[in-house]
Write an enzyme that holds these catalytic residues in place. Structure first.
Site, PDB file in Angstrom:
ATOM      1  N   HIS A  61       0.823  -1.215   0.000  1.00 31.09           N
ATOM      2  CA  HIS A  61       0.000   0.000   0.000  1.00 31.09           C
ATOM      3  C   HIS A  61       0.856   1.264   0.000  1.00 31.09           C
ATOM      4  O   HIS A  61       1.128   1.856   1.055  1.00 31.09           O
ATOM      5  CB  HIS A  61      -0.926  -0.027   1.225  1.00 31.09           C
ATOM      6  CG  HIS A  61      -2.041   0.952   1.155  1.00 31.09           C
ATOM      7  ND1 HIS A  61      -3.254   0.759   1.763  1.00 31.09           N
ATOM      8  CD2 HIS A  61      -2.140   2.155   0.545  1.00 31.09           C
ATOM      9  CE1 HIS A  61      -4.035   1.801   1.538  1.00 31.09           C
ATOM     10  NE2 HIS A  61      -3.373   2.668   0.801  1.00 31.09           N
ATOM     11  N   HIS A  63       1.497   5.080  -2.003  1.00 32.63           N
ATOM     12  CA  HIS A  63       1.132   6.115  -2.975  1.00 32.63           C
ATOM     13  C   HIS A  63       2.425   6.746  -3.482  1.00 32.63           C
ATOM     14  O   HIS A  63       2.983   7.635  -2.829  1.00 32.63           O
ATOM     15  CB  HIS A  63       0.211   7.151  -2.328  1.00 32.63           C
ATOM     16  CG  HIS A  63      -1.081   6.559  -1.850  1.00 32.63           C
ATOM     17  ND1 HIS A  63      -2.200   6.474  -2.647  1.00 32.63           N
ATOM     18  CD2 HIS A  63      -1.418   5.983  -0.666  1.00 32.63           C
ATOM     19  CE1 HIS A  63      -3.184   5.885  -1.969  1.00 32.63           C
ATOM     20  NE2 HIS A  63      -2.733   5.581  -0.772  1.00 32.63           N
ATOM     21  N   ASN A  95      -4.531   6.144  -7.256  1.00 31.56           N
ATOM     22  CA  ASN A  95      -5.217   7.446  -7.190  1.00 31.56           C
ATOM     23  C   ASN A  95      -4.255   8.569  -7.565  1.00 31.56           C
ATOM     24  O   ASN A  95      -4.066   9.528  -6.826  1.00 31.56           O
ATOM     25  CB  ASN A  95      -5.837   7.676  -5.809  1.00 31.56           C
ATOM     26  CG  ASN A  95      -4.809   7.689  -4.690  1.00 31.56           C
ATOM     27  OD1 ASN A  95      -3.742   7.097  -4.812  1.00 31.56           O
ATOM     28  ND2 ASN A  95      -5.121   8.362  -3.598  1.00 31.56           N
ATOM     29  N   HIS A 174     -10.702   0.699  -0.047  1.00 35.08           N
ATOM     30  CA  HIS A 174     -10.696   1.680   1.042  1.00 35.08           C
ATOM     31  C   HIS A 174     -12.129   1.704   1.540  1.00 35.08           C
ATOM     32  O   HIS A 174     -13.008   2.260   0.896  1.00 35.08           O
ATOM     33  CB  HIS A 174     -10.252   3.056   0.541  1.00 35.08           C
ATOM     34  CG  HIS A 174     -10.286   4.101   1.616  1.00 35.08           C
ATOM     35  ND1 HIS A 174      -9.199   4.875   1.935  1.00 35.08           N
ATOM     36  CD2 HIS A 174     -11.278   4.495   2.462  1.00 35.08           C
ATOM     37  CE1 HIS A 174      -9.510   5.692   2.932  1.00 35.08           C
ATOM     38  NE2 HIS A 174     -10.779   5.491   3.262  1.00 35.08           N
ATOM     39  N   HIS A 198      -6.133  -0.831   5.496  1.00 35.21           N
ATOM     40  CA  HIS A 198      -6.067   0.005   6.703  1.00 35.21           C
ATOM     41  C   HIS A 198      -7.303  -0.009   7.606  1.00 35.21           C
ATOM     42  O   HIS A 198      -7.935   1.018   7.821  1.00 35.21           O
ATOM     43  CB  HIS A 198      -5.707   1.454   6.361  1.00 35.21           C
ATOM     44  CG  HIS A 198      -6.472   2.090   5.235  1.00 35.21           C
ATOM     45  ND1 HIS A 198      -7.829   2.011   5.120  1.00 35.21           N
ATOM     46  CD2 HIS A 198      -6.047   2.815   4.172  1.00 35.21           C
ATOM     47  CE1 HIS A 198      -8.202   2.674   4.035  1.00 35.21           C
ATOM     48  NE2 HIS A 198      -7.154   3.161   3.443  1.00 35.21           N
ATOM     49  N   ASP A 269       0.401   2.442   3.844  1.00 35.38           N
ATOM     50  CA  ASP A 269      -0.399   3.540   3.294  1.00 35.38           C
ATOM     51  C   ASP A 269       0.465   4.797   3.199  1.00 35.38           C
ATOM     52  O   ASP A 269       0.032   5.901   3.564  1.00 35.38           O
ATOM     53  CB  ASP A 269      -1.674   3.795   4.095  1.00 35.38           C
ATOM     54  CG  ASP A 269      -2.673   4.658   3.312  1.00 35.38           C
ATOM     55  OD1 ASP A 269      -2.411   4.946   2.125  1.00 35.38           O
ATOM     56  OD2 ASP A 269      -3.700   5.041   3.891  1.00 35.38           O
ATOM     57  N   HIS A 273       2.498  14.122   1.256  1.00 31.02           N
ATOM     58  CA  HIS A 273       2.076  15.433   0.742  1.00 31.02           C
ATOM     59  C   HIS A 273       3.121  16.428   1.205  1.00 31.02           C
ATOM     60  O   HIS A 273       3.731  16.231   2.268  1.00 31.02           O
ATOM     61  CB  HIS A 273       0.702  15.823   1.310  1.00 31.02           C
ATOM     62  CG  HIS A 273      -0.402  14.880   0.940  1.00 31.02           C
ATOM     63  ND1 HIS A 273      -1.015  14.881  -0.285  1.00 31.02           N
ATOM     64  CD2 HIS A 273      -0.993  13.874   1.637  1.00 31.02           C
ATOM     65  CE1 HIS A 273      -1.946  13.945  -0.328  1.00 31.02           C
ATOM     66  NE2 HIS A 273      -1.957  13.317   0.824  1.00 31.02           N
TER      67      HIS A 273
HETATM   68  O1  DOR Z   1      -4.838   9.409   4.108  1.00 31.30           O
HETATM   69  C1  DOR Z   1      -4.957   8.957   2.987  1.00 31.30           C
HETATM   70  N1  DOR Z   1      -4.201   9.417   1.982  1.00 31.30           N
HETATM   71  N2  DOR Z   1      -5.871   8.015   2.761  1.00 31.30           N
HETATM   72  C2  DOR Z   1      -6.152   7.600   1.519  1.00 31.30           C
HETATM   73  O2  DOR Z   1      -7.004   6.774   1.361  1.00 31.30           O
HETATM   74  C3  DOR Z   1      -5.457   8.183   0.347  1.00 31.30           C
HETATM   75  C4  DOR Z   1      -4.169   8.745   0.737  1.00 31.30           C
HETATM   76  C5  DOR Z   1      -3.562   9.654  -0.324  1.00 31.30           C
HETATM   77  O3  DOR Z   1      -3.501   9.245  -1.488  1.00 31.30           O
HETATM   78  O4  DOR Z   1      -3.103  10.735   0.029  1.00 31.30           O
HETATM   79 ZN    ZN Z   2      -7.235   4.374   1.747  1.00 28.28          ZN
HETATM   80 ZN    ZN Z   3      -3.887   4.633   0.624  1.00 26.82          ZN
END
Ligand code: DOR
Ligand code: ZN
Ligand code: ZN
Length: 399
Positions: A61, A63, A95, A174, A198, A269, A273
């Site tokens: 998991h 990103h 995503n 999710h 999660h 996860d 950012h």
């Molecule tokens: O906190 C999160 N950030 N939860 C998610 O489901 C997506 C993720 C993101 O892509 O920033």
């Molecule tokens: Zn998620």
């Molecule tokens: Zn996620």
């Protein structure tokens, strides 16, 4: 890059739920021999005295933010954080911008991932795109968002959800709160596997315990194990993610789920950012986690919260099994030479400035942890030994 012959001696490997004193010989990216390998010749010999060797972690998991959001992270920086954290394979979430909804964007992501230092795989995103899902080659699974979160990919239409849950053999969701039960009911109408990302609350854990079977699996994330809603008050936007941090009772329920076998994986996860984004009027959800997952767990091992073989089960073996990732997750002859050497006595403070993720911060800043990865091997190459070294990761093969 040419792989060399690598010999690891004098260490103790986590194998078959035990610690085994053995040498490990790797060549051309594979573990070729395990045993008393004294006198064996190699191009590089690592003396692992006093160290424990685990299979490289598989994070289902992550990103990685490419395509489209490389200001937050990219495949290179995510993989730098990964190797420093003992993670040798990760599965990239879809995503992105644009999201991975069709085979053309998937190919674009594949091209961007060639700079990844660790091994990788990709999810496709579930929307009104069943035809594209059926055409996709070698994907981890289809990720379906049942709640609002980063990327706005939430699916509501029950008919479409039925189609999506039936669209591929591995479905990851999710799902928060009652959506957990709804997802389980929906997957039961198919023969497919469900991976609940999660889980974060006592209620979700109890639902999972009741419904668990050979094709329904769940993950917990490290921030839900090591932080509570109290920390969210302290951290502000840097402690905001989806699902949100919960109460002490919820955290205890997750640990109970780990102890009694309800939890199948611990994955990060990893959702970086930038600091500017987090400080903005509308901070996005998500926290990074790749570099801190293993140190947090090793520290917990030192505090007797779980065992090392449980870490290997939840972070190496089970991810490989659940996603049918070939030749990974165990220290066995014939398996890929993805390994992490850890020093259970090394005590160090987590620092924002040491984070290799492009975002440059962590919700665990200033936490002192005992137990750290010291050397990470990917495909037989030493890619981390305090410094990061260049490597070409490979796309994994899903069964
Ligand atoms: O906190 C999160 N950030 N939860 C998610 O489901 C997506 C993720 C993101 O892509 O920033
Ligand atoms: Zn998620
Ligand atoms: Zn996620």
């Amino acid at each position: 890059m040419e792989s060399m012959k690598l010999l690891i001696t004098n260490g103790q490997a986590v194998r078959n739920a035990k610690l085994e004193r053995c040498g490990i010989f790797c060549d051309r990216g594979k573990i070729l021999e395990i045993g008393d390998l004294k006198g064996k010749k190699a191009d590089k010999v690592i003396d692992a005295s006093g160290k424990i060797i685990l299979p490289g972690l598989i994070d289902c998991h992550v990103h990685a933010r490419e395509p489209g959001q490389a200001h937050k992270e990219d495949f290179l920086t995510a993989s730098q954080a990964a190797v420093a954290g003992g993670v040798t394979t990760f599965l990239a979430m879809p995503n992105t911008n644009p999201p991975i909804l069709d085979c053309e964007t998937l190919e674009e992501e594949r091209n961007l991932a060639v700079k990844c230092l660790v091994n990788y795989g990709f999810y496709m995103c579930g929307a009104d795109n069943v035809a594209e899902i059926r055409k996709a080659k070698n994907i981890a699974g289809v990720k379906i968002y049942l709640d609002i979160t980063t990327g706005d990919m939430k699916v509501d239409d029950p008919k479409l959800l039925d189609k999506l849950f039936a669209s591929y053999k591995r479905i990851a969701v999710h799902a928060e709160g009652s959506k957990v039960g709804e997802s389980i009911a929906r997957i039961k109408k198919t023969k497919n596997m469900l991976y609940l990302c999660h889980l974060s609350s006592k209620e979700e854990m109890e639902m999972m315990r009741k419904e668990k079977d050979h094709r329904i699996f769940c993950e917990v994330a490290p921030h839900h194990l090591f932080l509570t809603e109290e920390d969210e008050k302290r951290l502000g936007p840097f402690g905001r993610m989806k699902p949100s941090l919960k109460s002490k009772q919820d955290v205890e329920a997750l640990w109970k789920g780990i102890a009694d076998g309800t939890v199948d994986t611990i994955c990060t996860d990893h959702a970086p950012h930038t600091i500017e984004e987090k400080k903005s009027a509308a901070p996005p959800w998500g926290v990074p986690g790749l570099q801190t997952l293993l140190p947090l767990l090793l520290d917990a091992v030192n505090r007797r919260k779980l065992s090392l073989s449980k870490v290997a089960e939840l972070c190496c073996e089970n991810p490989a099994k659940i996603f049918k990732i070939q030749n990974k997750g165990k220290i066995e002859e014939g398996y890929d030479a993805d390994l992490v050497m850890v020093d259970m006595n090394l005590q160090k403070e987590v620092r924002n400035r040491d984070m290799l993720s492009k975002c440059g911060w962590t919700p665990f800043d200033r936490k002192v942890l005992k137990g750290w990865p010291v050397i990470t091997v990917v495909g037989g190459n030493v890619v981390y030994d305090g410094a990061v070294h260049d490597n070409r990761g490979k796309e994994v093969t899903f069964g």
